[in-house]
Design a protein around this motif. Structure first.
Motif, mmCIF file in Angstrom:
data_model
loop_
_atom_site.group_PDB
_atom_site.id
_atom_site.type_symbol
_atom_site.label_atom_id
_atom_site.label_comp_id
_atom_site.label_asym_id
_atom_site.label_seq_id
_atom_site.Cartn_x
_atom_site.Cartn_y
_atom_site.Cartn_z
ATOM 1 N N ALA A 214 0.832 -1.210 0.000
ATOM 2 C CA ALA A 214 0.000 0.000 0.000
ATOM 3 C C ALA A 214 0.866 1.260 0.000
ATOM 4 O O ALA A 214 1.734 1.437 0.856
ATOM 5 N N THR A 231 -9.401 -4.808 4.671
ATOM 6 C CA THR A 231 -9.506 -3.547 3.955
ATOM 7 C C THR A 231 -8.480 -2.586 4.536
ATOM 8 O O THR A 231 -8.045 -2.733 5.682
ATOM 9 N N GLY A 232 -8.090 -1.604 3.746
ATOM 10 C CA GLY A 232 -7.087 -0.676 4.240
ATOM 11 C C GLY A 232 -6.925 0.499 3.311
ATOM 12 O O GLY A 232 -7.478 0.536 2.204
ATOM 13 N N LYS A 233 -6.142 1.448 3.718
ATOM 14 C CA LYS A 233 -5.892 2.650 2.936
ATOM 15 C C LYS A 233 -4.845 2.359 1.874
ATOM 16 O O LYS A 233 -3.850 1.682 2.127
ATOM 17 N N GLY A 234 -5.079 2.881 0.684
ATOM 18 C CA GLY A 234 -4.087 2.767 -0.374
ATOM 19 C C GLY A 234 -4.280 1.592 -1.299
ATOM 20 O O GLY A 234 -3.466 1.383 -2.207
ATOM 21 N N SER A 236 -7.496 -1.474 -2.909
ATOM 22 C CA SER A 236 -8.806 -2.112 -2.883
ATOM 23 C C SER A 236 -8.603 -3.609 -2.710
ATOM 24 O O SER A 236 -7.620 -4.173 -3.205
#
Length: 445
Positions: A214, A231-234, A236
């Motif tokens: 990410a 799920t996470g930032k940066g 899909s």
């Protein structure tokens, strides 16, 4: 009132050759037409083609970045050439030597003793051309320690490790340790080729891999992997990846259970299907799971018989294939596969004509990460030596680009765009002048 844009691209042409200009605001396409009225930073396209950026729908980022720092054996055809490549520029004896692209036609799958003769004074690990085997010499095996070895480590009749490790990437990485490779150079190389998005297809991707991937490249990122991938930032979250090996298929009940688990997570499934046996196993697993769902994928589809195309279409499955392998490996296929079966390899045209949704990926580092090699192969189906495999599977330029273009050229769409020139000349590769991701210039040549 005069419109203001962050960026205006003027004097471009679309894929059909018609004049086009685009105004970009807040990372999206705000205006599109033959001309755009307004103010903003301007780029004169000078008649080059403007289109959506390219998305590599199947690659392995960490492995590709690691290969950029490794010894390349892909063009070595003799033991002497392998030895010379391994020994060139080697430094302190305690430093690992990592090599890739070894072709088993050179000397089979070498054991530790043969590798010791090739490079005795450095811990050596070689990945074969398929990416399935790691081959280690004695110095490398000694680094693994005395702990019990898993089943992926082959042993001889006396229980001694032979040096061959089958699909033990994660275990080997954990045992060896060391810093993960930097992805920055890879991200820039992809941007130079017009790649604005990638899907990492690692079957073992989970929390640790997501943290590494990410934000490490400028491209939009989709990560496939295990059921534990959060799920996470940066990025899909993509499908749950099912990795099959025809020689060691899991109990079908186990695969059905994993598909059910993916459904509960509201995730699709994507299965590695590099052989006909793996594809048939996957289709039956889906059938026993209640059927495929839109977004479920066949990864590679390396061998698809004509009789199965209708079943794949009826199931609504997406095939993510690699036209670049026709170019990269086609001459080997012609020497090893019966002529009557060559048309079944990496199908394109027959799938599209039957209504199957098809996407393209590189499978880098096991295939060339340059998407223009795959695009060219989708048009001409030519091997490195110029032979044609599956002429009926060739597609036109529009269909080839659609394999890789992820977002539309339309108002409101993300401004993930490229300016490029792809000559009509046979064998030509595209050249990218400008790559935008979210309206920001990430490559300008």
């Amino acid at each position: 009132m005069t419109e203001t844009y962050d960026l205006i691209i003027r004097n471009a042409q679309d894929r059909a050759g018609s004049p086009i200009s685009v105004g970009i605001r807040d990372g999206s396409i705000g205006a599109i037409g033959q001309s755009v009225e307004g103010h903003g930073v301007e780029v004169d396209a000078q008649g080059q083609t403007l289109g959506p950026g390219l998305h590599d729908h199947h690659c392995h980022l960490l492995a590709t970045a690691a290969r950029m720092e490794s010894v390349d054996l892909t063009d070595c055809r003799t033991e002497d050439s392998v030895i010379a490549r391994l020994r060139a520029g080697t430094s302190p004896s305690d430093q690992w030597i990592r090599a890739f692209g070894y072709d088993e036609r050179v000397a089979g799958l070498p054991d530790r003793d043969l590798l010791d003769s090739w490079l005795p004074n450095h811990p050596l690990r070689i990945q074969d051309r398929t990416g399935a085997y790691w081959l280690l010499n004695s110095a490398a095996i000694a680094r693994l320690g005395k702990q019990p070895l898993p089943s992926c480590v082959e042993r001889d009749a006396d229980g001694r490790p032979t040096g061959r490790i089958w699909r033990g990437d994660k275990w080997l990485r954990e045992r060896i340790g060391g810093s993960p490779p930097s992805l920055a150079a890879l991200g820039q190389r992809l941007a130079r080729w017009g790649v604005t998005g990638v899907t990492d297809a690692g079957a073992s991707n989970g929390i640790a891999e997501a943290k590494l991937l990410a934000g490490a490249i400028p491209q939009r990122l989709v990560i496939m992997g295990t059921e534990t991938l959060p799920t996470g930032k940066g990025y899909s979250v993509g499908p749950v990846k099912l990795l099959f090996d025809e020689n060691d298929l899991p109990p079908i009940e186990q695969t059905v259970s994993r598909i059910a688990a993916a459904r509960k997570l509201n995730r699709n499934v994507a299965a590695h299907c590099a052989t006909l046996g793996e594809l048939l196993f996957y289709l039956e697993s889906l059938r026993q799971s209640g059927g495929a769902r839109p977004g479920d994928r066949i990864e590679h589809g390396s061998v698809i018989t004509e009789s199965l195309i209708g079943d794949i279409a009826a199931a609504g499955l997406t095939v993510v294939t690699q036209p670049n392998f026709i170019h990269d490996r086609g001459d080997r296929y012609r020497s090893q596969i019966d002529k009557s079966e060559l048309d079944d390899l990496y199908r394109l045209g027959s799938l599209l004509r039957s209504g199957v949704r098809v996407r393209g990926g590189s499978d880098a580092p096991y295939g060339d990460a340059n998407p223009w090699i795959a695009l060219r192969a989708a048009l001409d189906r030519r091997t490195r030596d110029g032979a044609v495999i599956g002429a009926g599977e060739a597609v036109d330029r529009s269909a080839a680009l659609a394999l890789y273009q992820h977002s539309p050229l339309a108002i409101g769409a993300p401004a993930d765009l490229i300016l490029y020139n792809w000559p009509e000349d046979s064998g030509a590769l595209g050249e990218v002048r400008l790559t935008l991701i979210g309206g920001k210039i990430v490559w300008q040549g």
